[in-house]
Write a protein that holds these residues in place. Structure first.
Motif, PDB file in Angstrom:
ATOM      1  N   SER A 141     -33.996 -13.283  34.231  1.00 36.19           N
ATOM      2  CA  SER A 141     -35.170 -12.820  34.987  1.00 36.19           C
ATOM      3  C   SER A 141     -36.341 -12.433  34.084  1.00 36.19           C
ATOM      4  O   SER A 141     -37.457 -12.273  34.551  1.00 36.19           O
ATOM      5  CB  SER A 141     -34.800 -11.653  35.898  1.00 36.19           C
ATOM      6  OG  SER A 141     -34.512 -10.507  35.131  1.00 36.19           O
ATOM      7  N   ILE A 142     -36.078 -12.297  32.795  1.00 35.37           N
ATOM      8  CA  ILE A 142     -37.131 -11.946  31.836  1.00 35.37           C
ATOM      9  C   ILE A 142     -37.599 -13.232  31.171  1.00 35.37           C
ATOM     10  O   ILE A 142     -36.782 -13.982  30.638  1.00 35.37           O
ATOM     11  CB  ILE A 142     -36.608 -10.943  30.791  1.00 35.37           C
ATOM     12  CG1 ILE A 142     -36.206  -9.632  31.477  1.00 35.37           C
ATOM     13  CG2 ILE A 142     -37.654 -10.699  29.707  1.00 35.37           C
ATOM     14  CD1 ILE A 142     -35.512  -8.643  30.577  1.00 35.37           C
ATOM     15  N   ASN A 156     -25.718  -8.968  33.458  1.00 28.55           N
ATOM     16  CA  ASN A 156     -26.431  -9.132  32.188  1.00 28.55           C
ATOM     17  C   ASN A 156     -27.074 -10.505  32.091  1.00 28.55           C
ATOM     18  O   ASN A 156     -28.217 -10.630  31.642  1.00 28.55           O
ATOM     19  CB  ASN A 156     -25.489  -8.896  31.008  1.00 28.55           C
ATOM     20  CG  ASN A 156     -25.158  -7.441  30.810  1.00 28.55           C
ATOM     21  OD1 ASN A 156     -25.885  -6.567  31.257  1.00 28.55           O
ATOM     22  ND2 ASN A 156     -24.047  -7.178  30.145  1.00 28.55           N
ATOM     23  N   VAL A 157     -26.368 -11.526  32.517  1.00 26.14           N
ATOM     24  CA  VAL A 157     -26.926 -12.881  32.514  1.00 26.14           C
ATOM     25  C   VAL A 157     -28.085 -12.965  33.497  1.00 26.14           C
ATOM     26  O   VAL A 157     -29.131 -13.540  33.191  1.00 26.14           O
ATOM     27  CB  VAL A 157     -25.838 -13.929  32.851  1.00 26.14           C
ATOM     28  CG1 VAL A 157     -26.444 -15.298  33.108  1.00 26.14           C
ATOM     29  CG2 VAL A 157     -24.814 -13.995  31.730  1.00 26.14           C
ATOM     30  N   ILE A 168     -39.480  -4.935  27.923  1.00 24.57           N
ATOM     31  CA  ILE A 168     -38.933  -4.342  26.696  1.00 24.57           C
ATOM     32  C   ILE A 168     -38.017  -3.177  27.044  1.00 24.57           C
ATOM     33  O   ILE A 168     -36.881  -3.101  26.552  1.00 24.57           O
ATOM     34  CB  ILE A 168     -40.083  -3.880  25.769  1.00 24.57           C
ATOM     35  CG1 ILE A 168     -40.850  -5.080  25.232  1.00 24.57           C
ATOM     36  CG2 ILE A 168     -39.528  -3.023  24.621  1.00 24.57           C
ATOM     37  CD1 ILE A 168     -42.171  -4.737  24.584  1.00 24.57           C
ATOM     38  N   ALA A 169     -38.483  -2.293  27.903  1.00 21.80           N
ATOM     39  CA  ALA A 169     -37.681  -1.130  28.300  1.00 21.80           C
ATOM     40  C   ALA A 169     -36.376  -1.558  28.946  1.00 21.80           C
ATOM     41  O   ALA A 169     -35.306  -0.996  28.644  1.00 21.80           O
ATOM     42  CB  ALA A 169     -38.471  -0.237  29.247  1.00 21.80           C
ATOM     43  N   GLN A 170     -36.428  -2.543  29.814  1.00 23.61           N
ATOM     44  CA  GLN A 170     -35.231  -3.007  30.497  1.00 23.61           C
ATOM     45  C   GLN A 170     -34.213  -3.525  29.491  1.00 23.61           C
ATOM     46  O   GLN A 170     -33.014  -3.265  29.606  1.00 23.61           O
ATOM     47  CB  GLN A 170     -35.581  -4.094  31.513  1.00 23.61           C
ATOM     48  CG  GLN A 170     -34.397  -4.585  32.320  1.00 23.61           C
ATOM     49  CD  GLN A 170     -33.755  -3.500  33.162  1.00 23.61           C
ATOM     50  OE1 GLN A 170     -34.414  -2.675  33.744  1.00 23.61           O
ATOM     51  NE2 GLN A 170     -32.444  -3.507  33.226  1.00 23.61           N
ATOM     52  N   GLN A 171     -34.688  -4.245  28.502  1.00 26.66           N
ATOM     53  CA  GLN A 171     -33.775  -4.785  27.505  1.00 26.66           C
ATOM     54  C   GLN A 171     -33.186  -3.695  26.600  1.00 26.66           C
ATOM     55  O   GLN A 171     -32.048  -3.799  26.167  1.00 26.66           O
ATOM     56  CB  GLN A 171     -34.491  -5.837  26.659  1.00 26.66           C
ATOM     57  CG  GLN A 171     -34.825  -7.084  27.461  1.00 26.66           C
ATOM     58  CD  GLN A 171     -35.715  -8.017  26.688  1.00 26.66           C
ATOM     59  OE1 GLN A 171     -35.207  -8.800  25.884  1.00 26.66           O
ATOM     60  NE2 GLN A 171     -37.015  -7.915  26.897  1.00 26.66           N
ATOM     61  N   LEU A 172     -33.975  -2.670  26.336  1.00 24.22           N
ATOM     62  CA  LEU A 172     -33.498  -1.603  25.465  1.00 24.22           C
ATOM     63  C   LEU A 172     -32.483  -0.698  26.142  1.00 24.22           C
ATOM     64  O   LEU A 172     -31.525  -0.261  25.524  1.00 24.22           O
ATOM     65  CB  LEU A 172     -34.669  -0.752  24.962  1.00 24.22           C
ATOM     66  CG  LEU A 172     -35.620  -1.443  23.996  1.00 24.22           C
ATOM     67  CD1 LEU A 172     -36.794  -0.541  23.681  1.00 24.22           C
ATOM     68  CD2 LEU A 172     -34.895  -1.842  22.715  1.00 24.22           C
TER      69      LEU A 172
END
Length: 96
Positions: free
Chosen positions: A22-23, A16-17, A90-94
């Motif tokens: 990476s974003i 997660n870190v 955005i998708a990766q975070q969601l």
């Protein structure tokens, strides 16, 4: 046994870190911006990371139509690339 469990629990925390790092900070979602969204499909526009043009680029066109827009000079390749990179972030975070 406990050390193995702790080890397995530390792997997702590290990932997660790693994902967060990476974003780009400018593309990280502030949860308060879209917490009232009624659907995950609302999140890309509601989260405030995409402007209306970027949302349109990533939502309204298939590859062929998007190529036509590029050829016509409506958008640059850089605009399209940025829009899709933001949408992917955005998708990766969601969905994590």
């Amino acid at each position: 046994m406990v050390s193995q469990i702790q080890h397995y629990q530390s792997i997702p925390a590290k990932k997660n870190v790693q994902q967060e790092n990476s974003i780009p900070k400018a593309w990280q979602i502030v949860p308060e911006r879209f917490q009232n969204a009624t659907s995950v499909m609302d999140a890309p526009l509601a989260c405030g990371l995409l402007n209306e043009a970027e949302f349109k680029i990533t939502s309204d066109y298939d590859a062929t139509a998007l190529l036509e827009q590029l050829k016509a000079g409506v958008w640059s390749a850089e605009q399209v690339t940025d829009a899709f990179c933001k949408r992917a972030a955005i998708a990766q975070q969601l969905v994590n």
